[in-house]
Design a protein around this motif. Structure first.
Motif, PDB file in Angstrom:
ATOM      1  N   PHE A   1       0.908  -0.926   0.066  1.00 52.71           N
ATOM      2  CA  PHE A   1      -0.071   0.182   0.075  1.00 52.71           C
ATOM      3  C   PHE A   1       1.132   1.236   0.039  1.00 52.71           C
ATOM      4  O   PHE A   1       0.552   2.173  -0.653  1.00 52.71           O
TER       5      PHE A   1
ATOM      6  N   LEU B   1      -2.137  -1.314  -5.319  1.00 56.43           N
ATOM      7  CA  LEU B   1      -2.636  -1.654  -3.937  1.00 56.43           C
ATOM      8  C   LEU B   1      -3.248  -2.896  -4.296  1.00 56.43           C
ATOM      9  O   LEU B   1      -3.560  -3.430  -3.296  1.00 56.43           O
TER      10      LEU B   1
ATOM     11  N   ILE C   1      -7.222   1.217   1.087  1.00 57.55           N
ATOM     12  CA  ILE C   1      -6.665   0.571  -0.149  1.00 57.55           C
ATOM     13  C   ILE C   1      -7.895   1.215  -1.451  1.00 57.55           C
ATOM     14  O   ILE C   1      -7.457   1.675  -2.669  1.00 57.55           O
TER      15      ILE C   1
END
Length: 477
Positions: free
Chosen positions: A39, A101, A129
């Motif tokens: 992330f 992601l 996210i």
């Protein structure tokens, strides 16, 4: 005794094999990557792309006519082919942002909560996210129009279909609504080390998500006013409400974690850009106090290079000191923009609180204060008849559009989107070109006709054979 000795020898063999196996493990390159660093990396890559000014990648300070070039004016003349700008954005956003992601989400989804608060923390991470995925896909659509989404990111499918831009917006709005419903600021999300945007503050992500929702709503307001109004009214209570709450990545004073603009303007030693006469002349006419922060003086005044041509670096004003700092924050949505969006919402008849003039004034004040100006600077500026909402020339699109565009000086992509959305008078074509030559979208990557030809052909046909001056669905004016 022999049996005991035999078992002892076997145990030595087992332990010996175990030790040898451990020697084959590369502890510096683990085979299993946690979801959180993915992330962080994907988010950093996205914000770096938006902050970048390298002409091989981000050309939007040129398309928005904030900057002019010196030696090489190709990008200011809208050459998208030579440096493969569309290819570089396409690759970066799919491979370096969305893929990270997506993998982060898959890994975090496997986490089994044990202790109190871990379920909520997991949900917050997944929602954050999602917000970043929504933001990234919105940029892709605003760049190209139709793009792969439903079949994107699948390594087994090398020929993904292009979803229509309208459908991508519909889908990411649903995803964003789900994320907003999930986010709970009473619980943790990513840690401060994992979250380079809000430092682990979930409340910050709630404000950004709602502000992003308002941006998407007003993007589609000319094609679906009813849906836009619903979205605006839902988002309005939880928006970014100060300069300190802007959605921005934190950079540092030393490489490799500096603002990419510093790398291109200072570390490289290159002198490729000067402020464009387009923006400088408008600000001169308005006696805009932000000039003192954004530009250096040249021969006692502020002088911009001729947009769309090669300019002598020594013959014009230069970019001001804030843009030469390695730790200048990389902003993608600021408080000033929120206030200008609220002003637009009022003008569209959406029942948000306040008047258009109040929000317009607040947007101008926020921008002036953001760059180091004072309340007195704002008061003097807003008293100018050419700035004051009641007397400035043009309709609300012109008034809000020009001031919003000015406030986005350090957000080239958003400045370009603002011009496409409002169609305000202010931009000028390069010499020898017409207003109709200014791009309203990126062409598709040069490689796409060869790599994904049949799907490319369908998408290209919707945009006048992949024309850079075709309009995406929300750009109807």
């Amino acid at each position: 005794m022999k049996k005991i000795l035999f078992l002892f020898i076997i145990s030595l063999g087992v332990w010996g094999c175990s030790d040898l196996d451990e020697l084959n493990i590369d502890t510096k390159n683990p085979s299993a990557v946690p979801g959180e660093p993915l992330f962080t990396n994907g988010t950093r890559n996205m914000f770096d792309m938006m902050a970048d000014v390298n002409v091989n990648r981000n050309v939007f300070k040129l398309y928005s006519q904030y900057w002019a070039q010196t030696t090489y004016p190709d990008e200011s003349q809208y050459n998208m082919v030579t440096r493969k700008n569309p290819d570089n954005w396409w690759r970066a956003l799919y491979r370096d942002v969305l893929k990270d992601l997506d993998e982060s989400k898959k890994i975090i989804e496997t986490f089994e909560p044990v202790y109190p608060g871990e379920t909520e923390m997991k949900d917050n991470k997944l929602a954050i996210i999602s917000v970043m995925e929504v933001y990234t896909y919105s940029v892709l659509v605003d760049l190209f129009g139709d793009v792969p989404r439903t079949e994107a990111l699948d390594p087994e499918n090398v020929l993904p279909v292009y979803d229509q831009a309208e459908d991508v917006y519909d889908a990411i709005i649903v995803e964003l609504n789900d994320a907003i419903q999930t986010l709970d600021a009473d619980y943790a999300g990513f840690s401060s080390e994992e979250d380079p945007i809000y430092g682990g503050d979930v409340a910050g992500w709630v404000m950004f998500a709602n502000s992003l929702k308002m941006r998407l709503a007003l993007r589609i307001a000319d094609v679906d006013a009813s849906k836009a109004e619903t979205m605006v009214l839902e988002a309005a209570p939880n928006l970014i409400s100060s300069n300190d709450e802007a959605c921005a990545i934190t950079y540092f004073t030393s490489p490799p974690n500096t603002n990419p603009m510093w790398t291109d303007l200072v570390q490289s030693g290159r002198k490729d850009f000067v402020p464009a006469n387009t923006v400088v002349d408008i600000m001169n006419d308005l006696e805009d106090p932000r000039r003192a922060f954004w530009f250096t003086e040249y021969e006692g005044g502020y002088v911009g290079g001729v947009y769309g041509t090669a300019n002598s670096y020594t013959s014009f004003s230069h970019l001001g000191d804030p843009f030469l700092q390695p730790d200048l924050k990389g902003t993608v949505l600021n408080y000033a923009e929120v206030e200008f969006m609220l002003a637009e919402a009022v003008e569209r008849g959406f029942a948000v609180s306040g008047t258009a003039e109040e929000h317009y004034n607040a947007g101008i004040e926020a921008s002036i204060l953001e760059w180091g100006g004072t309340t007195e600077d704002y008061t003097t500026y807003i008293a100018n008849a050419d700035v004051a909402y009641s007397t400035a020339s043009g309709d609300w699109r012109q008034k809000i559009g020009i001031q919003k565009w000015l406030s986005l000086f350090n957000q080239g992509f958003d400045g370009w989107c603002t011009w496409r959305q409002f169609d305000f008078t202010g931009l000028t074509p390069p010499p020898g070109m017409a207003m109709s030559d200014i791009p309203t979208r990126f062409i598709y990557p040069i490689s796409e006709p060869e790599l994904n030809g049949s799907n490319y052909d369908i998408a290209a046909a919707r945009y006048n054979d992949d024309s850079p001056t075709a309009k995406i669905f929300w750009d109807v004016n």
